[in-house]
Design a protein around this motif. Structure first.
Motif, PDB file in Angstrom:
ATOM      1  N   SER A  58      -7.558   8.017   3.186  1.00 50.81           N
ATOM      2  CA  SER A  58      -7.780   6.767   2.843  1.00 50.81           C
ATOM      3  C   SER A  58      -6.606   5.923   1.449  1.00 50.81           C
ATOM      4  O   SER A  58      -7.052   4.274   1.437  1.00 50.81           O
ATOM      5  CB  SER A  58      -9.485   6.170   2.751  1.00 50.81           C
ATOM      6  OG  SER A  58     -10.148   6.910   1.574  1.00 50.81           O
ATOM      7  N   THR A  60       1.118  -1.120   0.189  1.00 46.89           N
ATOM      8  CA  THR A  60       0.584  -0.228  -0.191  1.00 46.89           C
ATOM      9  C   THR A  60       0.781   0.781   0.105  1.00 46.89           C
ATOM     10  O   THR A  60       2.055   1.257   0.348  1.00 46.89           O
ATOM     11  CB  THR A  60      -0.426  -0.172   1.671  1.00 46.89           C
ATOM     12  OG1 THR A  60       0.035   0.194   2.231  1.00 46.89           O
ATOM     13  CG2 THR A  60      -1.772  -0.851   1.046  1.00 46.89           C
ATOM     14  N   ARG A  94       1.038   3.540   2.411  1.00 51.85           N
ATOM     15  CA  ARG A  94       1.652   3.819   3.617  1.00 51.85           C
ATOM     16  C   ARG A  94       2.140   2.934   3.545  1.00 51.85           C
ATOM     17  O   ARG A  94       3.514   3.347   4.330  1.00 51.85           O
ATOM     18  CB  ARG A  94      -0.055   3.448   3.945  1.00 51.85           C
ATOM     19  CG  ARG A  94       0.275   4.092   5.629  1.00 51.85           C
ATOM     20  CD  ARG A  94      -1.112   3.718   6.509  1.00 51.85           C
ATOM     21  NE  ARG A  94      -2.109   3.990   5.779  1.00 51.85           N
ATOM     22  CZ  ARG A  94      -1.871   6.015   6.754  1.00 51.85           C
ATOM     23  NH1 ARG A  94      -0.963   6.811   6.821  1.00 51.85           N
ATOM     24  NH2 ARG A  94      -3.375   6.726   5.738  1.00 51.85           N
ATOM     25  N   GLU A  95       2.543   2.119   3.159  1.00 50.20           N
ATOM     26  CA  GLU A  95       4.008   1.007   3.818  1.00 50.20           C
ATOM     27  C   GLU A  95       5.036   1.257   2.486  1.00 50.20           C
ATOM     28  O   GLU A  95       5.957   1.331   3.421  1.00 50.20           O
ATOM     29  CB  GLU A  95       3.503  -0.462   3.208  1.00 50.20           C
ATOM     30  CG  GLU A  95       4.511  -1.244   3.576  1.00 50.20           C
ATOM     31  CD  GLU A  95       4.127  -2.882   2.911  1.00 50.20           C
ATOM     32  OE1 GLU A  95       4.389  -4.095   3.247  1.00 50.20           O
ATOM     33  OE2 GLU A  95       4.141  -3.254   1.898  1.00 50.20           O
ATOM     34  N   GLU A 139       1.078  13.057  10.400  1.00 48.56           N
ATOM     35  CA  GLU A 139      -0.104  13.224   9.443  1.00 48.56           C
ATOM     36  C   GLU A 139      -1.018  13.418  10.459  1.00 48.56           C
ATOM     37  O   GLU A 139      -0.800  12.763  11.462  1.00 48.56           O
ATOM     38  CB  GLU A 139       0.404  11.385   9.184  1.00 48.56           C
ATOM     39  CG  GLU A 139      -1.589  10.771   8.681  1.00 48.56           C
ATOM     40  CD  GLU A 139      -1.561   9.841   8.002  1.00 48.56           C
ATOM     41  OE1 GLU A 139      -2.769   9.259   7.514  1.00 48.56           O
ATOM     42  OE2 GLU A 139      -0.319   9.878   8.007  1.00 48.56           O
ATOM     43  N   MET A 170      -3.876   6.001   1.089  1.00 45.27           N
ATOM     44  CA  MET A 170      -2.723   5.101   1.314  1.00 45.27           C
ATOM     45  C   MET A 170      -2.805   4.178   2.041  1.00 45.27           C
ATOM     46  O   MET A 170      -1.894   3.098   1.982  1.00 45.27           O
ATOM     47  CB  MET A 170      -2.086   6.230   3.318  1.00 45.27           C
ATOM     48  CG  MET A 170      -2.072   7.818   2.175  1.00 45.27           C
ATOM     49  SD  MET A 170      -0.977   8.566   1.048  1.00 45.27           S
ATOM     50  CE  MET A 170       0.658   7.636   1.798  1.00 45.27           C
ATOM     51  N   ASP A 171      -4.280   3.321   1.655  1.00 43.42           N
ATOM     52  CA  ASP A 171      -4.345   1.834   2.704  1.00 43.42           C
ATOM     53  C   ASP A 171      -5.302   1.187   1.691  1.00 43.42           C
ATOM     54  O   ASP A 171      -5.376   0.379   2.012  1.00 43.42           O
ATOM     55  CB  ASP A 171      -5.072   1.895   3.842  1.00 43.42           C
ATOM     56  CG  ASP A 171      -4.791   2.979   5.214  1.00 43.42           C
ATOM     57  OD1 ASP A 171      -3.690   2.387   5.511  1.00 43.42           O
ATOM     58  OD2 ASP A 171      -5.362   3.705   5.345  1.00 43.42           O
ATOM     59  N   GLN A 172      -4.891   1.611  -0.307  1.00 44.56           N
ATOM     60  CA  GLN A 172      -5.469   1.114  -0.752  1.00 44.56           C
ATOM     61  C   GLN A 172      -4.362  -0.059  -1.587  1.00 44.56           C
ATOM     62  O   GLN A 172      -2.776   0.460  -1.362  1.00 44.56           O
ATOM     63  CB  GLN A 172      -6.367   1.943  -2.204  1.00 44.56           C
ATOM     64  CG  GLN A 172      -7.336   2.986  -1.701  1.00 44.56           C
ATOM     65  CD  GLN A 172      -7.477   1.527  -0.834  1.00 44.56           C
ATOM     66  OE1 GLN A 172      -8.812   0.578  -1.852  1.00 44.56           O
ATOM     67  NE2 GLN A 172      -9.107   2.455   0.124  1.00 44.56           N
TER      68      GLN A 172
END
Length: 352
Positions: A216, A107, A109-110, A132, A218-220
């Motif tokens: 959100s 993702t 975020r990762e 953030e 960032m988590d896809q």
């Protein structure tokens, strides 16, 4: 600029002369300057570099050499926007094992977490700080050494542009608003890049990439995610990290700890205690990096002032108190020296 950079580098700590830097980035600056009519051999001679070392894909240069060459390319090209051109030319794969790890992350975020974890492999001399909140992410670039402002603008415009291009490649739909912030004034000819990049903001209190909107995304899942490839790339990054010099760790930790609490920022004595050092050792370690506590405190105030001013309900007097200024007039003078605007003027502009 060349003489100023050489003089400043001569006064810096010895670790900037360690050959820890990839030759990828110097080659990118040379190529961008050549495209603007500069002579490659002359630039290398001005920087005191041997062409074979720079051309070697496995070559390693020192930060001193990289910074010196960057200053030379800026002067010889005659283009104050050279940093944007350099950053625009570098795909994720230009960043070696770290670039491959970002490509394989599950993702966004990762990927950001990996970028923070292994930033020192490619970003020595510059720190990356990520802050953030609910709908706001700021990926801040902070120099580890007191470089000439024009060189900082050159390097940061390149790094931020490269980071943004990488984000565009990985994330199909970036959240709401994306901006690149730089602390120096807008250079001549920047209009070309204003049309090709997200909003560019100059004379800002801090530098980096600012995302505002629905985070959100960032988590896809990323389309390029590859767990097996990620494991291999991270293993290589860890190997590089184990072989590299961890210098600058104190500076990174101090910056991370300089946060404004109910009683203001932690004092030098408090920071020394948290780092298990005597105050004298603490001062010396910062001096070895070319910084003082007061300089880092001002950096933190610049950083936090913008975030606090974005809240229209927060009174400027309260912000001044939280940042540790004795009266609002002192805060106004400091903020104007950073941005050329008063806090009230900056708040009005940033709300548009």
């Amino acid at each position: 600029m060349i003489a100023e950079t050489r003089e400043r580098l001569d006064a810096m700590p010895g670790w900037i002369s360690q050959q820890t830097q990839s030759s990828t980035y110097p080659r990118a600056f040379l190529a961008a300057a050549e495209a603007r009519g500069a002579d490659r051999a002359q630039m290398l001679a001005d920087a005191g570099l041997d062409a074979q070392r720079v051309e070697d894909p496995e070559g390693r240069l020192s930060l001193r050499e990289v910074w010196m060459l960057a200053a030379v390319t800026r002067v010889r090209s005659g283009d104050p926007t050279l940093g944007f051109a350099c950053g625009d030319s570098m795909p994720l794969t230009a960043h070696g094992n770290l670039g491959y790890a970002l490509l394989c992350a599950g993702t966004p975020r990762e990927a950001v977490g990996l970028l923070q974890r292994f930033w020192h492999l490619r970003g020595r001399g510059v720190q990356l700080l990520v802050n953030e909140s609910d709908n706001d992410m700021f990926m801040e670039l902070v120099p580890e050494c007191a470089l000439p402002p024009r060189l900082v603008d050159l390097m940061f415009s390149s790094i931020a542009t490269s980071m943004f291009r990488g984000m565009e490649f990985l994330i199909r739909d970036l959240p709401g608003t994306a901006e690149i912030w730089l602390q120096g004034p807008a250079p001549d000819g920047v209009e070309t890049w204003q049309a090709r990049l997200p909003t560019l903001r100059f004379s800002m209190p801090r530098a980096g990439i600012h995302l505002v909107g629905d985070l959100s995304v960032m988590d896809q899942p990323l389309a390029t995610a590859n767990p097996e490839g990620l494991r291999a790339a991270v293993a290589q990054c860890e190997r590089e990290s184990a072989l590299s010099d961890p210098g600058g760790d104190v500076l990174r930790r101090v910056r991370a700890m300089l946060l404004a609490g109910p009683n203001g920022y932690p004092s030098p004595v408090m920071l020394a205690e948290r780092l298990h050092m005597t105050p004298r050792t603490f001062r010396r370690r910062l001096q070895e990096q070319g910084f003082s506590y007061q300089q880092l405190l001002e950096e933190a105030r610049r950083r936090d002032s913008c975030q606090l001013l974005r809240d229209p309900e927060r009174e400027i007097r309260r912000i001044s108190d939280q940042l540790g200024y004795l009266n609002p007039a002192n805060f106004t003078r400091a903020f104007k020296s950073w941005t050329g605007m008063t806090p009230r003027e900056w708040r009005q502009q940033s709300s548009h």
